[in-house]
Design a protein around this motif. Sequence first.
Motif, short mmCIF file in Angstrom:
data_model
loop_
_atom_site.label_atom_id
_atom_site.label_comp_id
_atom_site.label_asym_id
_atom_site.label_seq_id
_atom_site.Cartn_x
_atom_site.Cartn_y
_atom_site.Cartn_z
N ASP B 106 0.81 -0.75 0.21
CA ASP B 106 0.08 0.30 -0.11
C ASP B 106 0.52 1.67 0.23
O ASP B 106 1.39 1.44 0.92
CB ASP B 106 -0.93 0.37 1.17
CG ASP B 106 -2.53 0.52 1.24
OD1 ASP B 106 -1.18 2.18 1.22
OD2 ASP B 106 -2.55 1.22 1.97
N LEU B 107 1.11 1.55 -0.81
CA LEU B 107 1.70 2.68 -1.20
C LEU B 107 1.82 4.43 -0.64
O LEU B 107 2.48 4.94 0.16
CB LEU B 107 1.69 3.28 -2.76
CG LEU B 107 2.82 2.77 -3.47
CD1 LEU B 107 2.90 3.60 -4.81
CD2 LEU B 107 4.34 2.75 -3.64
N GLN B 108 0.37 4.44 -0.69
CA GLN B 108 -0.22 5.31 0.84
C GLN B 108 0.36 5.46 2.12
O GLN B 108 0.59 6.16 2.97
CB GLN B 108 -1.27 5.21 0.54
CG GLN B 108 -2.62 6.47 0.06
CD GLN B 108 -4.26 6.74 -0.45
OE1 GLN B 108 -4.27 5.84 0.00
NE2 GLN B 108 -4.48 7.34 -1.43
N ARG B 109 -0.33 3.94 2.52
CA ARG B 109 0.77 3.86 3.40
C ARG B 109 1.80 3.86 3.96
O ARG B 109 2.56 4.45 4.87
CB ARG B 109 0.33 1.94 3.68
CG ARG B 109 0.07 1.20 5.65
CD ARG B 109 -0.75 0.22 5.67
NE ARG B 109 -1.82 0.99 6.94
CZ ARG B 109 -1.29 -0.47 8.16
NH1 ARG B 109 -0.88 -1.43 8.46
NH2 ARG B 109 -2.24 -0.12 8.97
N TYR B 110 2.85 3.45 2.97
CA TYR B 110 4.91 3.85 3.50
C TYR B 110 4.43 4.80 3.62
O TYR B 110 5.12 5.33 4.13
CB TYR B 110 4.44 3.55 1.87
CG TYR B 110 5.93 3.29 1.46
CD1 TYR B 110 7.28 2.19 2.43
CD2 TYR B 110 6.64 4.45 0.77
CE1 TYR B 110 8.42 2.78 1.71
CE2 TYR B 110 7.95 4.56 0.24
CZ TYR B 110 8.57 3.63 1.06
OH TYR B 110 10.10 3.87 0.90
N ALA B 111 3.69 6.04 2.92
CA ALA B 111 4.32 7.79 2.88
C ALA B 111 3.46 8.15 3.83
O ALA B 111 4.23 8.86 4.46
CB ALA B 111 3.04 8.14 1.36
N ALA B 112 2.17 7.35 4.64
CA ALA B 112 2.03 7.85 5.64
C ALA B 112 2.93 6.99 7.02
O ALA B 112 3.42 8.21 8.14
CB ALA B 112 0.64 7.25 6.27
N SER B 143 3.52 -1.70 5.49
CA SER B 143 3.11 -1.33 4.26
C SER B 143 2.66 -2.50 3.73
O SER B 143 1.56 -1.95 2.83
CB SER B 143 4.04 -0.69 3.45
OG SER B 143 4.87 0.66 4.49
#
Lengths: 122, 296
Positions: B106-112, B143
Amino acid sequence: MIAINYRDPKPIYEQIQAELRRLMLTGALPPGSRLPSVRELAGQLAINPNTIQRAYRELESDGYILSVAGKGSFVAQIDQLAEQQKKQAVEAFRAAAQRLRALGLGEEELAALLAQEEQTDD
Amino acid sequence: MIELSHVTKTFGGAKRALDELSLTVPQGAVYGLVGSNGAGKTTAIRHITGIYRQDSGSVTIGGLPVYENPSVKSRIGYIPDDLGVFSGGTIKELAAFFRAMYPRFDLQRYAALRDVFRLDEATPLRRFSKGMQKHAAFWLTLSMRPDYLVLDEPVDGLDPVMRRQIWSLALEDVAGYGTTVLVSSHNLRELEDICDHVGIMHKGRMLLERSLAELQDNFVKVQLVTEHPLPQSLHVLHESTLGRVQTLILRGEPQTVANELAASAPMFCDLLPLSLEEIFIYELGGTGYDVKNFVL
């Protein structure tokens, strides 16, 4: 808001229960207000969610909180519970005072004890 | 559910690293795997993650065998005790690798999570300290949104802030998504907060496997002074005496035990809850693995 004492041998769910009860009885969490979700509390305290669930479940069966499916847990109308608890505590206090009298403690000594208690409370 | 059933494993020699080991992690549970040194915890974990193949018995996750099964393995987040495999690349390279390997990355999670871990993504991991390598491993593993999180002594070498941060993130996943967690550790105090199930291993076998609530409700420590004999009905696991004070470890529900003890009219009686550490020591003591009263 909730403090866990890691040196207390009491199980964590009992500690959470006692802390929440204290917050509710003192009015810090007034009737009708929403309790933090299990997930929030698990994250905040870094405690197993099932442990928190257990504390909530027991508070619910004791009548302190109400769970609304999909909405969360809310503080119940606990004024009566608070009254009842006060009565019980007063009775326990009376019994202790009677025992102390039977053991030969005078009126003045009892009063002194009470004054001491008040001081340590602050 | 993670299930090991009668798993045996030898590595060449006659000694069985795992000896008919059975272990069950219920769905959505946080399971603490503890045991003496050399008990086979890491070997068990390497079977659960599909690295080793058992000699006999079965290893399944959600009913499916794990070994050589990519669809199951892609749902397992695994943080080994030795992060050697991670140290080759930079976090950026590893994130690309994880994206290719784990469909749910999950890229969004990775960024968060970037704000949580604050690591330089362009530095090779081997230049990081051991603790920071662990941070990186957690960043990548969380992530990929694992259904099963398998952690081998995960918080060793982490500072107190990061420990709490990691557990807080993992437990939110447990509460929010029903993630199943298996964690091996020697920090029993910490496991008491995190876990709802515990398994104690010794010499490749499972000594005791219970839910933590069951353990807390069914074991009790009593300190008492009495001149009368104790009731026969008590199930005493361990007994020691210091002066006139007897210390008993009992199996049984605390309230029942208290009622039974009242019959022997003790002069003094104190019921104490048993910590996980004490349960561990008394259970292993029964197998002869105990602390010797030894003076050098």
